[in-house]
Design a protein around this motif. Structure first.
Motif, PDB file in Angstrom:
ATOM      1  N   LEU A   1       0.829  -1.207   0.000  1.00  0.00           N
ATOM      2  CA  LEU A   1       0.000   0.000   0.000  1.00  0.00           C
ATOM      3  C   LEU A   1       0.864   1.259   0.000  1.00  0.00           C
ATOM      4  N   VAL A   2       1.998   1.207   0.657  1.00  0.00           N
ATOM      5  CA  VAL A   2       2.912   2.356   0.691  1.00  0.00           C
ATOM      6  C   VAL A   2       3.673   2.478  -0.623  1.00  0.00           C
ATOM      7  N   LEU A   3       4.175   1.369  -1.116  1.00  0.00           N
ATOM      8  CA  LEU A   3       5.011   1.398  -2.325  1.00  0.00           C
ATOM      9  C   LEU A   3       4.223   1.816  -3.563  1.00  0.00           C
ATOM     10  N   THR A   4       2.925   1.442  -3.641  1.00  0.00           N
ATOM     11  CA  THR A   4       2.142   1.751  -4.830  1.00  0.00           C
ATOM     12  C   THR A   4       1.432   3.100  -4.739  1.00  0.00           C
ATOM     13  N   ASP A   5       1.558   3.792  -3.616  1.00  0.00           N
ATOM     14  CA  ASP A   5       0.904   5.083  -3.462  1.00  0.00           C
ATOM     15  C   ASP A   5       1.638   6.148  -4.286  1.00  0.00           C
ATOM     16  N   ARG A   6       1.039   7.328  -4.407  1.00  0.00           N
ATOM     17  CA  ARG A   6       1.660   8.420  -5.157  1.00  0.00           C
ATOM     18  C   ARG A   6       3.022   8.750  -4.551  1.00  0.00           C
ATOM     19  N   GLY A   7       4.042   8.795  -5.383  1.00  0.00           N
ATOM     20  CA  GLY A   7       5.389   9.060  -4.919  1.00  0.00           C
ATOM     21  C   GLY A   7       6.103   7.848  -4.381  1.00  0.00           C
ATOM     22  N   GLY A   8       5.445   6.695  -4.382  1.00  0.00           N
ATOM     23  CA  GLY A   8       6.072   5.481  -3.894  1.00  0.00           C
ATOM     24  C   GLY A   8       7.035   4.883  -4.895  1.00  0.00           C
ATOM     25  N   LEU A   9       7.809   3.922  -4.443  1.00  0.00           N
ATOM     26  CA  LEU A   9       8.821   3.306  -5.304  1.00  0.00           C
ATOM     27  C   LEU A   9       8.184   2.490  -6.429  1.00  0.00           C
ATOM     28  N   LEU A  10       6.980   1.986  -6.208  1.00  0.00           N
ATOM     29  CA  LEU A  10       6.256   1.221  -7.234  1.00  0.00           C
ATOM     30  C   LEU A  10       4.935   1.914  -7.552  1.00  0.00           C
ATOM     31  N   GLN A  11       4.977   3.194  -7.741  1.00  0.00           N
ATOM     32  CA  GLN A  11       3.759   3.990  -7.884  1.00  0.00           C
ATOM     33  C   GLN A  11       2.809   3.392  -8.925  1.00  0.00           C
ATOM     34  N   ASN A  12       1.602   3.086  -8.458  1.00  0.00           N
ATOM     35  CA  ASN A  12       0.547   2.570  -9.324  1.00  0.00           C
ATOM     36  C   ASN A  12      -0.773   2.933  -8.662  1.00  0.00           C
ATOM     37  N   VAL A  13      -1.331   4.049  -9.074  1.00  0.00           N
ATOM     38  CA  VAL A  13      -2.507   4.598  -8.400  1.00  0.00           C
ATOM     39  C   VAL A  13      -3.682   3.641  -8.479  1.00  0.00           C
ATOM     40  N   VAL A  14      -3.877   3.009  -9.636  1.00  0.00           N
ATOM     41  CA  VAL A  14      -5.011   2.091  -9.805  1.00  0.00           C
ATOM     42  C   VAL A  14      -4.887   0.908  -8.851  1.00  0.00           C
ATOM     43  N   ALA A  15      -3.714   0.283  -8.829  1.00  0.00           N
ATOM     44  CA  ALA A  15      -3.501  -0.856  -7.933  1.00  0.00           C
ATOM     45  C   ALA A  15      -3.654  -0.444  -6.479  1.00  0.00           C
ATOM     46  N   ASN A  16      -3.160   0.734  -6.142  1.00  0.00           N
ATOM     47  CA  ASN A  16      -3.266   1.220  -4.770  1.00  0.00           C
ATOM     48  C   ASN A  16      -4.712   1.416  -4.353  1.00  0.00           C
ATOM     49  N   LYS A  17      -5.506   1.987  -5.243  1.00  0.00           N
ATOM     50  CA  LYS A  17      -6.920   2.217  -4.945  1.00  0.00           C
ATOM     51  C   LYS A  17      -7.672   0.905  -4.782  1.00  0.00           C
ATOM     52  N   VAL A  18      -7.370  -0.063  -5.663  1.00  0.00           N
ATOM     53  CA  VAL A  18      -8.051  -1.353  -5.590  1.00  0.00           C
ATOM     54  C   VAL A  18      -7.708  -2.075  -4.288  1.00  0.00           C
ATOM     55  N   ILE A  19      -6.417  -2.135  -3.975  1.00  0.00           N
ATOM     56  CA  ILE A  19      -5.987  -2.804  -2.745  1.00  0.00           C
ATOM     57  C   ILE A  19      -6.549  -2.093  -1.520  1.00  0.00           C
ATOM     58  N   GLY A  20      -6.491  -0.765  -1.548  1.00  0.00           N
ATOM     59  CA  GLY A  20      -7.009   0.003  -0.420  1.00  0.00           C
ATOM     60  C   GLY A  20      -8.495  -0.200  -0.213  1.00  0.00           C
ATOM     61  N   GLN A  21      -9.254  -0.292  -1.306  1.00  0.00           N
ATOM     62  CA  GLN A  21     -10.693  -0.481  -1.182  1.00  0.00           C
ATOM     63  C   GLN A  21     -11.023  -1.865  -0.634  1.00  0.00           C
ATOM     64  N   ILE A  22     -10.280  -2.874  -1.099  1.00  0.00           N
ATOM     65  CA  ILE A  22     -10.493  -4.226  -0.578  1.00  0.00           C
ATOM     66  C   ILE A  22     -10.218  -4.277   0.919  1.00  0.00           C
ATOM     67  N   VAL A  23      -9.130  -3.649   1.334  1.00  0.00           N
ATOM     68  CA  VAL A  23      -8.781  -3.610   2.759  1.00  0.00           C
ATOM     69  C   VAL A  23      -9.852  -2.876   3.559  1.00  0.00           C
ATOM     70  N   ASN A  24     -10.345  -1.770   3.028  1.00  0.00           N
ATOM     71  CA  ASN A  24     -11.362  -0.997   3.742  1.00  0.00           C
ATOM     72  C   ASN A  24     -12.660  -1.785   3.907  1.00  0.00           C
ATOM     73  N   VAL A  25     -13.076  -2.476   2.847  1.00  0.00           N
ATOM     74  CA  VAL A  25     -14.309  -3.269   2.916  1.00  0.00           C
ATOM     75  C   VAL A  25     -14.162  -4.400   3.924  1.00  0.00           C
ATOM     76  N   ALA A  26     -13.007  -5.078   3.894  1.00  0.00           N
ATOM     77  CA  ALA A  26     -12.781  -6.184   4.829  1.00  0.00           C
ATOM     78  C   ALA A  26     -12.737  -5.691   6.276  1.00  0.00           C
ATOM     79  N   ARG A  27     -12.145  -4.529   6.484  1.00  0.00           N
ATOM     80  CA  ARG A  27     -12.057  -3.978   7.847  1.00  0.00           C
ATOM     81  C   ARG A  27     -13.404  -3.519   8.367  1.00  0.00           C
ATOM     82  N   SER A  28     -14.272  -3.069   7.480  1.00  0.00           N
ATOM     83  CA  SER A  28     -15.553  -2.501   7.912  1.00  0.00           C
ATOM     84  C   SER A  28     -16.584  -3.561   8.273  1.00  0.00           C
TER      85      SER A  28
END
Length: 245
Positions: free
Chosen positions: A39-66
């Motif tokens: 989540l850190v590496l794919t975020d904006r400015g991260g070493l593996l920046q990939n906004v789409v992948a970051n959003k998808v992973i983040g949304q999955i994590v948020n849904v599972a946590r909620s």
């Protein structure tokens, strides 16, 4: 109920709770640590920046946590039966416990890793380090005290989840408190169970806090040790330049 009657029940329940929490914590750390770092590496400015992948992973994590844990257990019954062959017992409880803890721990890992000094990352990159080197030599070592605290928080949460799982036949202290303390009106046993849970949580929290402080004093996040190691690595290069001149 006398103490001689309570003792074997409490021993079995404590063993079941520690078994469920131990395996669930191990799976949560193994699954949540790379997820949080990703989540850190794919975020904006991260070493593996990939906004789409970051959003998808983040949304999955948020849904599972909620999702409330009791609902998660019910929703995963078919998957739990496929994995363990049953939906009752301590082995079956590990499946929803671990799946519920992975996104929880991943967010804690993300927070811990984001606090690492970006200057150290840049220094390793300047010396030719790749992404794996940055993760292994900087992000994890520097965030280790916070990661220990995050693991402690996850264990405490899993103990609460395991008590909840006990109400649907998973075993452990939660099951003991419900079957005897509530259904059979054994109030003394119920309060003893509550006291054991409080003591176990206090000991785990103390051990986690002590380990995190000890690592921080030895050069964890913001400590001098990693900076000194970087400087020592740079000294030979500087010496070679001086000789060449």
């Amino acid at each position: 109920m006398t103490w001689s009657e309570m003792q074997p029940l409490l021993s079995q329940a404590c063993g079941d709770t520690l078994y469920m929490v131990g395996w669930s914590t191990l799976i949560a750390v193994v699954g949540g640590l790379p997820l949080g770092i990703l989540l850190v590496l794919t975020d904006r400015g991260g070493l593996l920046q990939n906004v789409v992948a970051n959003k998808v992973i983040g949304q999955i994590v948020n849904v599972a946590r909620s999702m409330p844990f009791i609902i998660l257990m019910v929703a995963l019954m078919s998957f739990t039966r496929w994995v363990t062959g049953t939906t009752i017992g301590r082995e079956a409880a590990i499946v929803p416990l671990a799946i519920g803890a992975i996104p929880f721990f991943a967010r804690l890992v993300e927070t811990a890793v984001r606090e690492v000094d970006g200057g150290l990352v840049e220094a390793v990159q300047a010396m030719g380090g790749n992404t794996w080197t940055v993760v292994r030599k900087v992000l994890i070592p520097e965030a280790l005290p916070s990661l220990i605290s995050s693991t402690t928080t996850t264990i405490v949460a899993l103990i609460g989840y395991s008590a909840m799982a006990g109400t649907v036949g998973a075993g452990g202290l939660g099951d003991l408190a419900v079957r005897y303390g509530y259904q059979r009106f054994e109030t003394d046993l119920m309060w003893i169970t509550v006291a054991i849970l409080a003591v176990v949580i206090s000991l785990i929290q103390f051990a986690g806090d002590y380990a995190a402080r000890a690592l921080h004093r030895r050069g964890g996040r913001s400590g001098p040790a990693p900076r000194l190691r970087l400087l020592k690595a740079e000294e030979p290069a500087a010496a070679d330049i001086g000789k060449a001149v």
